[in-house]
Design an enzyme around this catalytic site. Structure first.
Site, mmCIF file in Angstrom:
data_model
loop_
_atom_site.group_PDB
_atom_site.id
_atom_site.type_symbol
_atom_site.label_atom_id
_atom_site.label_comp_id
_atom_site.label_asym_id
_atom_site.label_seq_id
_atom_site.Cartn_x
_atom_site.Cartn_y
_atom_site.Cartn_z
ATOM 1 N N HIS A 50 5.802 -0.730 -2.770
ATOM 2 C CA HIS A 50 5.401 -0.070 -3.942
ATOM 3 C C HIS A 50 5.490 1.364 -3.865
ATOM 4 O O HIS A 50 4.693 2.143 -4.578
ATOM 5 C CB HIS A 50 4.073 -0.352 -4.482
ATOM 6 C CG HIS A 50 3.927 -1.761 -4.946
ATOM 7 N ND1 HIS A 50 2.885 -2.694 -4.994
ATOM 8 C CD2 HIS A 50 4.830 -2.734 -5.368
ATOM 9 C CE1 HIS A 50 2.977 -3.913 -5.434
ATOM 10 N NE2 HIS A 50 4.269 -3.802 -5.801
ATOM 11 N N CYS A 109 11.764 13.338 -7.818
ATOM 12 C CA CYS A 109 12.014 13.995 -9.057
ATOM 13 C C CYS A 109 12.557 12.859 -10.130
ATOM 14 O O CYS A 109 13.419 11.931 -9.458
ATOM 15 C CB CYS A 109 13.311 14.800 -8.855
ATOM 16 S SG CYS A 109 13.859 15.516 -10.385
ATOM 17 N N ASN A 137 -8.345 -12.745 4.244
ATOM 18 C CA ASN A 137 -8.981 -12.162 2.904
ATOM 19 C C ASN A 137 -10.516 -12.902 2.972
ATOM 20 O O ASN A 137 -10.644 -14.252 3.081
ATOM 21 C CB ASN A 137 -8.238 -12.843 1.877
ATOM 22 C CG ASN A 137 -8.233 -12.014 0.547
ATOM 23 O OD1 ASN A 137 -9.638 -11.723 0.380
ATOM 24 N ND2 ASN A 137 -7.492 -11.596 -0.067
ATOM 25 N N PRO A 138 -11.459 -12.217 2.546
ATOM 26 C CA PRO A 138 -12.869 -12.664 2.276
ATOM 27 C C PRO A 138 -12.844 -13.547 1.209
ATOM 28 O O PRO A 138 -13.752 -14.562 1.144
ATOM 29 C CB PRO A 138 -13.767 -11.410 1.988
ATOM 30 C CG PRO A 138 -12.647 -10.217 1.838
ATOM 31 C CD PRO A 138 -11.330 -10.819 2.487
ATOM 32 N N CYS A 177 16.251 20.827 -10.447
ATOM 33 C CA CYS A 177 17.334 20.195 -11.608
ATOM 34 C C CYS A 177 16.678 20.249 -12.983
ATOM 35 O O CYS A 177 17.528 19.978 -13.873
ATOM 36 C CB CYS A 177 17.612 18.804 -11.104
ATOM 37 S SG CYS A 177 16.534 17.567 -11.664
ATOM 38 N N ALA A 211 -10.191 -7.789 7.238
ATOM 39 C CA ALA A 211 -9.010 -7.492 8.192
ATOM 40 C C ALA A 211 -9.430 -6.940 9.255
ATOM 41 O O ALA A 211 -8.622 -7.137 10.360
ATOM 42 C CB ALA A 211 -7.997 -6.875 7.251
ATOM 43 N N THR A 231 -4.703 -8.883 0.427
ATOM 44 C CA THR A 231 -3.768 -8.950 -0.810
ATOM 45 C C THR A 231 -4.313 -9.955 -1.719
ATOM 46 O O THR A 231 -4.427 -11.108 -1.310
ATOM 47 C CB THR A 231 -2.350 -8.807 -0.726
ATOM 48 O OG1 THR A 231 -1.798 -8.800 -2.137
ATOM 49 C CG2 THR A 231 -1.937 -10.282 -0.012
ATOM 50 N N ASN A 276 0.837 -1.135 -0.084
ATOM 51 C CA ASN A 276 0.045 0.045 0.034
ATOM 52 C C ASN A 276 0.760 1.061 0.025
ATOM 53 O O ASN A 276 2.037 1.413 0.580
ATOM 54 C CB ASN A 276 -1.000 0.056 1.363
ATOM 55 C CG ASN A 276 -1.871 -1.231 1.417
ATOM 56 O OD1 ASN A 276 -1.888 -1.826 -0.047
ATOM 57 N ND2 ASN A 276 -2.475 -1.644 2.404
ATOM 58 N N CYS A 316 11.408 20.064 -10.571
ATOM 59 C CA CYS A 316 12.692 20.266 -9.639
ATOM 60 C C CYS A 316 13.443 21.180 -9.969
ATOM 61 O O CYS A 316 13.588 21.774 -11.285
ATOM 62 C CB CYS A 316 13.078 18.989 -9.571
ATOM 63 S SG CYS A 316 14.593 18.554 -8.615
HETATM 64 P P1 OAD Z 1 -6.015 -6.166 -4.848
HETATM 65 O O1 OAD Z 1 -7.172 -5.056 -5.097
HETATM 66 O O2 OAD Z 1 -5.569 -6.876 -6.122
HETATM 67 O O3 OAD Z 1 -6.578 -7.237 -3.813
HETATM 68 C C1 OAD Z 1 -7.125 -6.974 -2.739
HETATM 69 C C2 OAD Z 1 -7.675 -7.981 -2.028
HETATM 70 O O4 OAD Z 1 -8.111 -7.400 -0.651
HETATM 71 C C3 OAD Z 1 -8.495 -9.160 -2.585
HETATM 72 O O5 OAD Z 1 -8.338 -10.083 -2.696
HETATM 73 C C4 OAD Z 1 -9.856 -8.748 -1.849
HETATM 74 O O6 OAD Z 1 -10.812 -10.029 -1.672
HETATM 75 C C5 OAD Z 1 -9.341 -8.317 -0.385
HETATM 76 N N1 OAD Z 1 -10.261 -7.622 0.388
HETATM 77 C C6 OAD Z 1 -11.199 -6.592 0.111
HETATM 78 N N2 OAD Z 1 -11.724 -6.222 1.187
HETATM 79 C C7 OAD Z 1 -11.112 -6.516 2.140
HETATM 80 C C8 OAD Z 1 -11.137 -6.563 3.577
HETATM 81 N N3 OAD Z 1 -12.109 -5.620 4.314
HETATM 82 N N4 OAD Z 1 -10.362 -6.983 4.554
HETATM 83 C C9 OAD Z 1 -9.325 -7.909 3.859
HETATM 84 N N5 OAD Z 1 -9.211 -8.181 2.464
HETATM 85 C C10 OAD Z 1 -10.161 -7.573 1.807
HETATM 86 O O7 OAD Z 1 -4.862 -5.334 -4.014
HETATM 87 P P2 OAD Z 1 -3.305 -5.818 -3.813
HETATM 88 O O8 OAD Z 1 -3.209 -7.120 -3.539
HETATM 89 O O9 OAD Z 1 -2.836 -4.916 -2.893
HETATM 90 O O10 OAD Z 1 0.257 -2.109 -7.471
HETATM 91 O O11 OAD Z 1 -2.731 -5.298 -5.228
HETATM 92 C C11 OAD Z 1 -1.274 -5.235 -5.233
HETATM 93 C C12 OAD Z 1 -1.010 -4.493 -6.194
HETATM 94 O O12 OAD Z 1 -1.658 -4.245 -7.390
HETATM 95 C C13 OAD Z 1 -1.142 -2.994 -5.845
HETATM 96 O O13 OAD Z 1 -0.035 -2.487 -4.923
HETATM 97 C C14 OAD Z 1 -1.029 -1.986 -6.798
HETATM 98 C C15 OAD Z 1 -1.879 -3.059 -7.776
HETATM 99 O O14 OAD Z 1 -1.914 -2.854 -9.336
HETATM 100 C C16 OAD Z 1 0.600 -0.958 -8.450
HETATM 101 O O15 OAD Z 1 -0.078 -0.105 -8.558
HETATM 102 C C17 OAD Z 1 2.117 -1.170 -8.856
#
Ligand code: OAD
Length: 258
Positions: free
Chosen positions: A122, A130, A222-223, A159, A240, A197, A105, A157
């Site tokens: 990330h 910059c 994770n749900p 620079c 969570a 995640t 996050n 910036c």
């Molecule tokens: P995702 O949106 O891919 O996944 C979020 C996860 O959280 C899903 O599996 C949901 O089921 C779960 N979820 C939703 N609500 C929840 C809750 N209240 N409690 C627990 N879990 C819950 O997000 P990330 O896995 O963080 O990268 O995504 C990874 C990366 O993809 C991000 O950092 C971003 C994105 O593209 C970049 O931008 C480089």
């Protein structure tokens, strides 16, 4: 109703003996703070295309659009408050001799909840960087300064380089020190929690397999099931904000001397 996590006796013994814990968090952990996730129904990547907003090519092609999108997300994140999941994780450093909190996050809600150290795989949207010399400054300062990031004129910036959000875009390398630290910790931990995640973006998602290879207890909060759910010794299929406080209480109970 307060959720209670009951650890089966064998799992409780392993958790009680754990010395090196790692937690990996994703967008789901901030969902209850009102921040959208990326994938799934209502996710950001359903409304927007990542290649139009979260790549260096997109920034080069349409800097204004990318800046506006991140400025709007910055406003939402800065106005959000940490939730019970962030607060529960802030208690983990006291529970283990070694603990590393790793997040995908960019909202800094873990830090605002009191986590003293967070590995940001990330980057962060709370800072601007910059693109030429790598100088950093608070994003809020850049937004408030003359020549705001929402301005037509691209903010530069001293620079001459363009300011950009200090986040990792698709196609870019993760900050070397952050991913090295996270991988080393995952490869030598005995307890690994993956929370909120989808575990679809690598190398972050690969940390779970590293921890499994190290023989760690794996817990997933994770749900929804993920591609790594089968590796988990315990799945807590819910929010969570409910399950992390309950898991934290269960761990505190099984590790307390009494
Ligand atoms: P995702 O949106 O891919 O996944 C979020 C996860 O959280 C899903 O599996 C949901 O089921 C779960 N979820 C939703 N609500 C929840 C809750 N209240 N409690 C627990 N879990 C819950 O997000 P990330 O896995 O963080 O990268 O995504 C990874 C990366 O993809 C991000 O950092 C971003 C994105 O593209 C970049 O931008 C480089």
């Amino acid at each position: 109703m307060t959720e209670i996590v009951a650890l089966a006796p064998r799992l409780a013994r392993r958790v009680a003996a754990a010395r090196r814990a790692v937690v990996l968090t994703g967008a789901g952990v901030s969902e209850e703070s009102g921040l959208g996730t990326f994938r799934g129904p209502g996710g950001l990547w359903e409304e927007f295309r990542p290649e139009e907003l979260a790549t260096p090519e997109a920034f080069a092609r349409r800097p204004r659009r990318v800046r506006d999108w991140y400025a709007a997300r910055h406003r939402t994140m800065a106005a959000a408050a940490p939730n019970a999941a962030h607060r529960a994780l802030a208690r983990w450093p006291a529970l283990f001799p070694s603990f590393l909190l790793v997040t995908q996050n960019i909202d800094q809600l873990h830090q605002r909840a009191g986590s003293p150290e967070v590995v940001e795989l990330h980057g962060t949207l709370m800072a601007a960087r910059c693109g030429s010399c790598g100088a950093r400054r608070p994003m809020a300062e850049l937004i408030l300064a003359g020549g705001t990031i929402e301005d037509e004129r691209p903010p530069r910036c001293s620079c001459g380089g363009l300011w950009r959000p200090d986040v990792v875009w698709f196609g870019e390398e993760l900050p070397g020190e952050a991913i090295d630290r996270a991988q080393r910790a995952a490869a030598s931990c005995d307890l690994f929690v993956s929370a909120g995640t989808s575990a679809t973006v690598f190398p972050a998602a690969g940390l779970i397999a590293l921890a499994r290879q190290a023989g760690a207890v794996i817990i997933e909060v994770n749900p929804e099931a993920t591609a790594f759910s089968d590796l988990a010794d315990l799945r807590l299929p819910g929010a969570a904000g409910t399950h992390l406080p309950a898991l934290t209480a269960a761990i505190e109970a099984c590790r307390s001397p009494g």
